[in-house]
Design an enzyme around this catalytic site. Structure first.
Site, PDB file in Angstrom:
ATOM      1  CG  HIS A   1     -56.808  33.864 155.013  1.00 44.29           C
ATOM      2  ND1 HIS A   1     -57.640  34.843 155.482  1.00 44.29           N
ATOM      3  CD2 HIS A   1     -56.001  33.524 156.053  1.00 44.29           C
ATOM      4  CE1 HIS A   1     -57.342  35.093 156.768  1.00 44.29           C
ATOM      5  NE2 HIS A   1     -56.348  34.291 157.125  1.00 44.29           N
TER       6      HIS A   1
ATOM      7  CD  GLU B   1     -56.800  30.581 159.318  1.00 46.50           C
ATOM      8  OE1 GLU B   1     -55.813  30.584 160.039  1.00 46.50           O
ATOM      9  OE2 GLU B   1     -57.146  31.544 158.618  1.00 46.50           O
TER      10      GLU B   1
END
Ligand code: PGA
Length: 236
Positions: A95, A160
């Site tokens: 992430h 993302e």
């Protein structure tokens, strides 16, 4: 195809609020049927407390991170072996918050992917354009070096864009479609690609029409707003 709806709680919730959330969502899932897989990524400390709920419903459990080291003397790290018995099926890896705040590298993320796949946990590999190709290459190299064949379906990619995370500035559908194409070109035509970055009840349907699912941060924290999104899925 069944869509993946992933709730990433980040460092939010405690045991009581987590259980309250899970029983509300469970109550909804009991009475409705959606053609989607609901995956919850709570903080590690809440996994055991949510296990029973995940066993009973369509909610599956994920972790938000995984050690890039296998079992051993790595104080504070959680490796795949530590997760055995907790019903964890997915692991979010790489992430951008971990890359930015904890200096994670492409190499480490590739090791996490490898260790997850070996443990039967499906990695959800987060990507943004600046490191999309290098990260995918590192994942491929990791498997090649270990002479392990990996199928397209063994991994999930999450596009993302950093600018869209937590900002309310969700990426345009056109751009998301383009990057989904880039990921499939770089990795494999049959891999799953989902989108994450300021997904909410207003924009959810568009992303589900162009990807295999969504990764939801802020809008997944309250059961009400999460259920509202599940209802949208049910009605489309
Ligand atoms: P957000 O977070 O939905 O709050 O933008 C998404 C993510 O970080 O995966």
């Amino acid at each position: 195809m069944t869509k993946l709806i992933i709730a990433n709680w980040k460092s939010n919730h405690n045991l009581q609020t987590a259980k309250d959330w899970a029983s509300s969502v469970e109550g909804y899932l009991d009475s409705f049927r959606i053609n989607a897989k609901v995956v919850l990524a709570p903080p590690y400390s809440l996994l055991a407390g949510l296990r029973r709920i995940a066993d009973r419903t369509l909610i599956e459990l994920a972790v938000q991170n995984l050690s890039h080291q296998a079992v051993g003397s790595y104080t504070g790290e959680v490796c795949s072996q530590n997760l055995e018995g907790l019903g964890v099926r997915y692991a979010i890896v790489g992430h951008s918050e971990r890359r930015r705040l904890f200096s994670e590298t492409d190499e480490q993320v590739a090791q996490k992917v490898f260790l997850a796949v070996n443990a039967g946990i499906k990695p959800i590999i987060c990507l943004d354009e600046p490191y999309l190709e290098s990260q995918i290459q590192k994942v491929k190299d990791q498997f090649l070096e270990n002479q392990v064949i990996i199928e397209d379906q063994d991994v999930i990619f999450a596009y993302e864009p950093i600018s869209a995370i937590g900002s309310g500035q969700n990426e345009s559908g056109e751009k998301v479609s383009q990057v989904v194409g880039l990921i499939r070109e770089a990795y494999g035509a049959r891999c799953s690609v989902i989108y994450g970055g300021s997904v909410n009840a207003e924009n959810l349907s568009e992303y589900l029409s162009i990807t295999d699912g969504v990764l939801i941060g802020g809008a997944s924290l309250q059961a009400d707003s999460f259920i509202q999104m599940l209802m949208i899925i049910e009605n489309t």
